[in-house]
Design a protein around this motif. Structure first.
Motif, PDB file in Angstrom:
ATOM      1  N   GLN A  46       0.844  -1.199   0.000  1.00 14.86           N
ATOM      2  CA  GLN A  46       0.000   0.000   0.000  1.00 14.86           C
ATOM      3  C   GLN A  46       0.876   1.244   0.000  1.00 14.86           C
ATOM      4  OE1 GLN A  46      -3.664   0.528   2.609  1.00 14.86           O
ATOM      5  NE2 GLN A  46      -2.162   1.678   3.805  1.00 14.86           N
ATOM      6  N   ASN A  47       0.610   2.170  -0.923  1.00 11.45           N
ATOM      7  CA  ASN A  47       1.343   3.440  -0.963  1.00 11.45           C
ATOM      8  C   ASN A  47       0.657   4.446  -0.055  1.00 11.45           C
ATOM      9  OD1 ASN A  47       3.243   2.575  -2.898  1.00 11.45           O
ATOM     10  ND2 ASN A  47       1.856   3.072  -4.579  1.00 11.45           N
ATOM     11  N   ASN A  48       1.306   4.818   1.037  1.00 14.35           N
ATOM     12  CA  ASN A  48       0.741   5.814   1.950  1.00 14.35           C
ATOM     13  C   ASN A  48       1.197   7.215   1.566  1.00 14.35           C
ATOM     14  OD1 ASN A  48      -0.675   3.952   3.551  1.00 14.35           O
ATOM     15  ND2 ASN A  48       1.172   3.457   4.712  1.00 14.35           N
ATOM     16  N   TRP A  49       1.225   7.510   0.273  1.00 12.27           N
ATOM     17  CA  TRP A  49       1.693   8.789  -0.243  1.00 12.27           C
ATOM     18  C   TRP A  49       1.220   8.950  -1.679  1.00 12.27           C
ATOM     19  CZ3 TRP A  49       5.108   5.073   1.839  1.00 12.27           C
ATOM     20  CH2 TRP A  49       5.545   4.116   0.909  1.00 12.27           C
ATOM     21  N   ASP A  50       1.274  10.170  -2.173  1.00 16.72           N
ATOM     22  CA  ASP A  50       1.008  10.430  -3.590  1.00 16.72           C
ATOM     23  C   ASP A  50       1.778  11.676  -4.005  1.00 16.72           C
ATOM     24  OD1 ASP A  50      -0.463  12.705  -2.800  1.00 16.72           O
ATOM     25  OD2 ASP A  50      -2.372  11.653  -2.906  1.00 16.72           O
ATOM     26  N   GLU A  51       1.475  12.186  -5.216  1.00 16.94           N
ATOM     27  CA  GLU A  51       2.253  13.296  -5.769  1.00 16.94           C
ATOM     28  C   GLU A  51       2.097  14.590  -4.983  1.00 16.94           C
ATOM     29  OE1 GLU A  51      -1.612  12.859  -8.159  1.00 16.94           O
ATOM     30  OE2 GLU A  51      -0.055  11.540  -7.323  1.00 16.94           O
ATOM     31  N   ARG A 486       2.579  19.190  -7.315  1.00 20.87           N
ATOM     32  CA  ARG A 486       1.567  18.487  -6.531  1.00 20.87           C
ATOM     33  C   ARG A 486       0.321  18.122  -7.339  1.00 20.87           C
ATOM     34  NH1 ARG A 486       0.473  21.152  -0.773  1.00 20.87           N
ATOM     35  NH2 ARG A 486      -0.182  19.015  -0.314  1.00 20.87           N
ATOM     36  N   LYS A 487       0.199  18.687  -8.550  1.00 20.13           N
ATOM     37  CA  LYS A 487      -0.980  18.426  -9.385  1.00 20.13           C
ATOM     38  C   LYS A 487      -0.721  17.405 -10.491  1.00 20.13           C
ATOM     39  CE  LYS A 487      -2.707  23.152  -8.738  1.00 20.13           C
ATOM     40  NZ  LYS A 487      -3.006  24.439  -9.434  1.00 20.13           N
ATOM     41  N   GLN A 488       0.509  16.868 -10.574  1.00 20.48           N
ATOM     42  CA  GLN A 488       0.874  16.019 -11.716  1.00 20.48           C
ATOM     43  C   GLN A 488       0.886  14.542 -11.322  1.00 20.48           C
ATOM     44  OE1 GLN A 488       0.872  18.036 -14.249  1.00 20.48           O
ATOM     45  NE2 GLN A 488       0.983  19.791 -12.841  1.00 20.48           N
ATOM     46  N   PRO A 489      -0.013  13.724 -11.862  1.00 24.40           N
ATOM     47  CA  PRO A 489       0.009  12.280 -11.570  1.00 24.40           C
ATOM     48  C   PRO A 489       1.335  11.623 -11.958  1.00 24.40           C
ATOM     49  CG  PRO A 489      -2.050  12.891 -12.661  1.00 24.40           C
ATOM     50  CD  PRO A 489      -1.151  14.094 -12.720  1.00 24.40           C
ATOM     51  N   ALA A 490       2.017  12.170 -12.963  1.00 22.85           N
ATOM     52  CA  ALA A 490       3.299  11.594 -13.387  1.00 22.85           C
ATOM     53  C   ALA A 490       4.391  11.799 -12.346  1.00 22.85           C
ATOM     54  CB  ALA A 490       3.740  12.192 -14.725  1.00 22.85           C
ATOM     55  N   GLN A 497       9.912   5.928 -14.238  1.00 24.87           N
ATOM     56  CA  GLN A 497      11.003   6.877 -14.517  1.00 24.87           C
ATOM     57  C   GLN A 497      12.040   6.241 -15.433  1.00 24.87           C
ATOM     58  OE1 GLN A 497      12.787   9.600 -11.414  1.00 24.87           O
ATOM     59  NE2 GLN A 497      14.444   8.117 -11.549  1.00 24.87           N
ATOM     60  N   PHE A 498      12.433   6.968 -16.472  1.00 26.28           N
ATOM     61  CA  PHE A 498      13.517   6.539 -17.354  1.00 26.28           C
ATOM     62  C   PHE A 498      14.485   7.701 -17.546  1.00 26.28           C
ATOM     63  CE2 PHE A 498      10.368   3.349 -18.847  1.00 26.28           C
ATOM     64  CZ  PHE A 498      11.143   2.216 -18.684  1.00 26.28           C
ATOM     65  N   GLN A 512       6.151   8.889 -16.127  1.00 24.17           N
ATOM     66  CA  GLN A 512       4.836   8.548 -16.660  1.00 24.17           C
ATOM     67  C   GLN A 512       3.934   8.104 -15.522  1.00 24.17           C
ATOM     68  OE1 GLN A 512       4.042   4.839 -18.931  1.00 24.17           O
ATOM     69  NE2 GLN A 512       3.345   6.195 -20.569  1.00 24.17           N
ATOM     70  N   SER A 513       2.717   8.644 -15.496  1.00 29.01           N
ATOM     71  CA  SER A 513       1.772   8.320 -14.431  1.00 29.01           C
ATOM     72  C   SER A 513       1.414   6.846 -14.461  1.00 29.01           C
ATOM     73  CB  SER A 513       0.506   9.170 -14.575  1.00 29.01           C
ATOM     74  OG  SER A 513      -0.129   8.885 -15.804  1.00 29.01           O
ATOM     75  N   MET A 514       0.980   6.341 -13.317  1.00 28.25           N
ATOM     76  CA  MET A 514       0.690   4.919 -13.208  1.00 28.25           C
ATOM     77  C   MET A 514      -0.497   4.508 -14.069  1.00 28.25           C
ATOM     78  SD  MET A 514       1.650   4.015  -9.239  1.00 28.25           S
ATOM     79  CE  MET A 514       0.776   5.366  -8.477  1.00 28.25           C
ATOM     80  N   ARG A 515      -1.374   5.468 -14.393  1.00 28.01           N
ATOM     81  CA  ARG A 515      -2.488   5.182 -15.315  1.00 28.01           C
ATOM     82  C   ARG A 515      -2.088   5.427 -16.772  1.00 28.01           C
ATOM     83  NH1 ARG A 515      -7.933   7.732 -12.463  1.00 28.01           N
ATOM     84  NH2 ARG A 515      -7.914   6.408 -10.583  1.00 28.01           N
ATOM     85  N   ARG A 516      -0.863   5.868 -16.952  1.00 26.97           N
ATOM     86  CA  ARG A 516      -0.309   6.137 -18.283  1.00 26.97           C
ATOM     87  C   ARG A 516      -1.081   7.221 -19.042  1.00 26.97           C
ATOM     88  NH1 ARG A 516       1.589   0.187 -20.603  1.00 26.97           N
ATOM     89  NH2 ARG A 516       2.767  -0.416 -18.750  1.00 26.97           N
ATOM     90  N   ASP A 517      -1.693   8.126 -18.276  1.00 30.27           N
ATOM     91  CA  ASP A 517      -2.429   9.206 -18.933  1.00 30.27           C
ATOM     92  C   ASP A 517      -1.659  10.522 -18.913  1.00 30.27           C
ATOM     93  OD1 ASP A 517      -2.611   9.540 -16.209  1.00 30.27           O
ATOM     94  OD2 ASP A 517      -4.732  10.094 -16.198  1.00 30.27           O
TER      95      ASP A 517
END
Length: 576
Positions: A46-51, A486-490, A497-498, A512-517
């Motif tokens: 479980q990720n207890n964090w986000d962007e 803080r607003k970027q899903p990526a 990351q590459f 790239q965001s985890m939803r690839r959007d």
């Protein structure tokens, strides 16, 4: 009844304490933590964090106001200036202490009266995720436990690790030049206690399970006071065995697993961060198999990024980034460039040559920095860390010395940090652009004081309101970049990351965001010369609309190029 938690705990304890009744010990630990043997485990990975997560690192008294407790002043500053900027506040040790600016703790369960009280701590925890230090390796020689050690009574009689001067301790790895063993007079004669850091910081003896039980009680108290993130200070040294390096021993890793098991069953959203200022490969081991630290400090980042920006050459930073494994879900990196300590040099082992390290040290010395040393097994003193304020560390280059690009170079460093895989952490004096405090060094006699200034809140507010002040320019630009990030899903800490290959003067990577959007191409001119980058080298998708999140610039012709001023960064995204 399914006693899954107890069964798992017993198996871990048996690794550390094979000769003890671990079934009984597990019952004691579970009772101390208020857990039942069949407590349900938290969700795996479980990720207890986000962007949106941004950490601020500060002392309780970094911001002060006459007649007001510093924790109250800090809370006021956070609410007034950073409520939309940071999500987590790491308050460095706020307990009664005898030295090392808090890291020689006298009482783990009390708040330093000069800072405030538990209610002040809880007030901050009600508005921000609160990170606190679990100073687990050592305790003050002026603590009640150590007084009891000298009196030979409990609690404390067997709580501290003793060594024998006749033992071969030459293999022990330490970050200091002071003697490892300190002679102490006790009620039953002279004893020698183990002091990894200083004679006032006496190492605790986790071979005695009573010490582990004590810390379980301390942890529970912190959780109930609102602490949700635990920084395990100097944890790599926790288990000692004469004849070994006494760092990274298997028992240490197993104890971290035990602490994590207890903490996350008590509070599934709690996080453990290990503070292990060691070479990169050693540092990575503290992830375990996603069952030790949730988060590890990216200790190689500060020296490598500073070296990159003062040399104008990103080859070592790029090589390191390509070698870093993506963190498993439920784990991530804590990215930082500055902290209350110095810029660690051990994390550059295997990444910079000895000549390159010395060149970096010489450059930092010319910018007002100092060097702290450690003693190696063969008796040599080696550079351990560079003590310098980050703003001054980036005031110039290796070749030309101080120049007029200091502000831009400083912002570039943080723009890189903000975009990398992991959670960004800002030391308060970097967020404020504080410079070397040489007067404080002279007053305290400690090199680390160079980056431990204290601001009067009235002076700070006046300075931040002055648009001509570099402090104001730093503060407001970093806040602007943080708001964008803080607003970027990526920029989720676990997003893909590459590394990009754009030459030695341009450091780039793709997220790239985890939803690839969403994709973001993070491109940074790390030199003091203008750089031209062909868009074909970045491989932007022609069917997408691309915009720079930082400047608002749009890309209309993918066959063209972009021009980057010295130390300019762009975050090119297909979503805004």
């Amino acid at each position: 009844m399914n006693h899954q938690l107890k069964t798992k705990l017993v198996s871990m304890l048996e690794v550390v304490y094979p000769s003890l009744d671990c079934d009984f010990l597990s019952d004691q630990l579970l009772s101390t933590m208020g857990l039942s043997p069949d407590q349900a485990p938290p969700p795996a990975h479980q990720n207890n964090w986000d962007e949106s997560d941004i950490v601020l690192i500060t002392y309780a008294d970094s911001v002060q106001k006459d007649g007001q407790k510093p924790l109250v002043t800090l809370h006021q500053f956070l609410e007034d200036c950073l409520s939309e900027t940071v999500s987590c506040v790491h308050i460095l040790p706020f307990f009664p202490f005898s030295s090392d600016d808090g890291f020689a703790v006298m009482d783990y369960l009390a708040v330093n009266e000069s800072h405030g009280n538990w209610e002040d701590v809880e007030a901050i925890a009600s508005d921000f995720k609160l990170m606190a230090d679990l100073v687990i390796n050592h305790m003050s020689s002026r603590s009640r436990w150590f007084d009891n050690f000298k009196k030979r009574v409990d609690p404390g009689k067997d709580y501290f690790f003793e060594g024998n001067p006749r033992d071969d301790l030459s293999a022990v790895v330490r970050p200091r030049t002071s003697p490892l063993l300190t002679a102490v007079q006790t009620e039953d004669g002279e004893r020698h206690v183990w002091c990894t850091f200083s004679e006032d910081q006496v190492d605790l003896n986790f071979a005695n399970p009573k010490v582990l039980i004590e810390f379980a009680g301390i942890i529970r108290e912190y959780l109930e006071r609102g602490v949700i993130i635990f920084r395990l200070d100097a944890v790599a040294f926790l288990w000692k065995e004469p004849g070994t390096p006494s760092i990274h021993l298997q028992q240490t890793h197993e104890l971290i697993k035990i602490l994590r098991l207890l903490i996350e069953h008590h509070s599934p959203d709690a996080v453990i961060i290990t503070e292990t200022n060691v070479p990169n490969r050693e540092n990575l081991t503290y992830f375990g198999n996603a069952n030790e630290a949730h988060v590890i400090y990216n200790f190689s980042l500060p020296p490598l990024l500073i070296n990159t920006l003062v040399t104008g050459d990103c080859r070592h930073l790029k090589t390191w980034l390509m070698s870093m494994p993506p963190a498993q879900m439920g784990t991530t990196y804590l990215n930082f460039i500055a902290s209350h300590d110095g810029v660690g040099m051990r994390p550059t082992d295997g990444l910079l040559s000895e000549d390159e390290k010395q060149r970096l040290i010489n450059t930092m010395d010319s910018f007002g920095g100092k060097v702290s040393y450690r003693r190696t097994a063969d008796g040599r003193d080696q550079p351990y860390e560079i003590n310098i304020a980050l703003y001054d560390a980036l005031k110039g280059t290796v070749e030309s010395g101080a120049d007029h690009w200091q502000l831009q170079r400083f912002i570039c460093a943080h723009t890189v940090m903000l975009a990398l895989e992991g959670i960004p952490a800002f030391y308060i004096h970097s967020l404020l652009g504080t410079e070397n405090d040489l007067e404080r060094v002279e007053n305290t006699g400690r090199l680390r004081s160079i980056n431990r200034s204290q601001w009067q809140i009235d002076t700070l507010e006046e300075t931040l309101d002055n648009p001509l002040s570099h402090h104001s320019k730093v503060f407001h630009e970093l806040k602007r970049l943080i708001a964008i990030r803080r607003k970027q899903p990526a920029f989720h800490p676990n997003a893909t990351q590459f590394t990009l290959h754009l030459g030695l003067q341009v450091f780039g990577f793709w997220r790239q965001s985890m939803r690839r959007d969403q994709s973001v191409f993070c491109i940074h001119n790390i030199s003091n010369e203008v750089q031209q980058i062909a868009l074909s080298d970045i491989n932007l998708i022609g069917t997408e609309h691309w915009v720079d999140l930082i400047s608002g610039m749009t890309i209309d012709d993918l066959s063209g190029s972009i021009t980057l001023k010295p130390y300019q960064s762009v975050w090119l995204t297909n979503r805004n």
